[in-house]
Motif scaffolding. Structure first.
Motif, short mmCIF file in Angstrom:
data_model
loop_
_atom_site.label_atom_id
_atom_site.label_comp_id
_atom_site.label_asym_id
_atom_site.label_seq_id
_atom_site.Cartn_x
_atom_site.Cartn_y
_atom_site.Cartn_z
N THR A 271 10.66 -39.86 -85.55
CA THR A 271 9.76 -40.92 -85.07
C THR A 271 8.97 -41.50 -86.24
O THR A 271 8.84 -42.72 -86.38
CB THR A 271 8.80 -40.37 -84.01
OG1 THR A 271 9.55 -39.84 -82.93
CG2 THR A 271 7.87 -41.46 -83.50
N MET B 293 11.47 -43.78 -79.01
CA MET B 293 10.20 -43.84 -78.31
C MET B 293 10.20 -42.94 -77.08
O MET B 293 9.27 -42.15 -76.88
CB MET B 293 9.89 -45.28 -77.91
CG MET B 293 8.57 -45.44 -77.15
SD MET B 293 8.10 -47.18 -76.94
CE MET B 293 9.40 -47.76 -75.85
N THR C 165 10.45 -39.17 -77.89
CA THR C 165 9.14 -38.67 -78.29
C THR C 165 8.21 -38.57 -77.10
O THR C 165 7.44 -37.60 -76.96
CB THR C 165 8.54 -39.60 -79.36
OG1 THR C 165 9.45 -39.70 -80.47
CG2 THR C 165 7.20 -39.08 -79.86
#
Length: 335
Positions: A38, A163, A166
């Protein structure tokens, strides 16, 4: 190697990618809640859009970053195969394996349809569906290669799987606590619903070693689907393209390498130290590749086009989590 990609021209971009990986590793050490991959995507976005570095990204760094985004990702996918043991997968039992494969097909289909319903452009529906159903960025890279897509065409799908993968690290443990899920059920859920292998580990380890062990094996069944899905993507591309021009191989060479690595791991030829080193190299390659991919994203364009993609991804991921939880409750014995 073409003159545009001679070694001296590659060095600035490769050095930038290496520096970014070091920063991401340091950030993860200081703040373990921030995944390395990330951080790599976000750092790439910043580098590609801030005035101080954007010129270098478009100029002297470009050859090296292009190499990192394409070749390093493919090398990482080959090494990913060393994590997949067919013996470990067989331990789940044939019924569990079949149902997990069906879950992968369901996840791909529902994500594709939702993305089409949100009118996502071009190849985004099939790429997001691949990433959500199989193994995140690795699956996107394999399918993109089978369909001969440029790295910039994968930018939005990569952003979505990163995204939401995570997001899962924080949300699924909270969901588990709210529902009072047993550790093994949570492990199965994590392996079935989270995208990248590293994100699965980060999610499942919050419930202990039993949850983590089951999560990894369930995830490996999904990872093994990388080869057939990329082959189907290549076959569809061939049929759509017709017989004109040079067609890409049905199975990209690096996917064949992935399958070879699976066989090597299953046969047990490599010692534990070699497997651990390969896993570390894979993580570094993925981080460098995601930094390179991140630099190719135009943030203004992503903001304009990313809203529908984010909405479609949220709907799809919610459905996948629900289906994965139902399958976990069905298959995992609860004492």
């Amino acid at each position: 190697m073409p003159s545009n990609f001679s070694v001296p021209k590659l060095l600035p971009g490769l050095a930038a990618a290496a520096g970014a990986v070091v920063v991401c590793l340091a950030l993860h050490r200081l703040l373990p809640g921030i995944p390395v991959l990330t951080a790599a995507v976000v750092l790439g976005l910043l580098a590609g859009n801030l005035p101080g570095t954007a010129a270098a990204v478009a100029g002297s760094w470009k050859p090296g970053l292009t190499l990192a985004a394409k070749k390093f990702l493919r090398l990482g996918i080959v090494l990913l195969g060393l994590k997949v043991s067919l013996l470990d997968i067989a331990g789940l039992g044939w019924l569990s394996i079949v149902l997990i494969v069906l879950l992968v097909g369901f996840s791909f289909g529902v994500t594709y349809l939702v993305c089409r319903a949100f009118r996502l452009p071009g190849e985004e529906p099939v790429l997001i569906a691949s990433g959500f159903s199989i193994c995140g960025v690795s699956a996107i890279g394999a399918v993109a290669a089978a369909r001969r897509l440029r790295p910039e065409q994968t930018a939005v799908p990569v952003a979505m799987v990163t995204m939401f993968g995570t997001f899962a690290i924080g949300v699924l443990p909270l969901l588990s606590a709210l529902l009072g899920l047993p550790a093994e059920v949570f492990g199965f859920l994590s392996g079935a619903a989270v995208h990248d292998v590293g994100q699965v580990v980060a999610t499942a380890q919050t419930a202990g070693t039993a949850a983590l062990a089951l999560a990894v094996v369930v995830k490996l069944v999904r990872v093994l689907m990388l080869a057939p899905v990329s082959a189907l993507a290549g076959l569809h591309h061939r049929r759509r393209s017709g017989s004109e021009g040079k067609l890409p191989p049905l199975v990209p060479l690096f996917v064949a390498g992935f399958l070879g690595a699976v066989v090597l791991r299953t046969l047990g030829f490599l010692p534990a130290d070699a497997l651990s080193a390969a896993a570390t190299v894979q993580d570094l390659l993925f981080a460098a590749a995601l930094f390179g991919l991140g630099t190719s994203v135009n943030v203004r364009r992503l903001v304009r086009s990313g809203g529908p993609a984010a909405a479609a991804s949220l709907v799809s991921w919610t459905i996948i989590v629900g289906a994965s939880l139902a399958l976990a409750l069905l298959l995992v014995p609860v004492s």
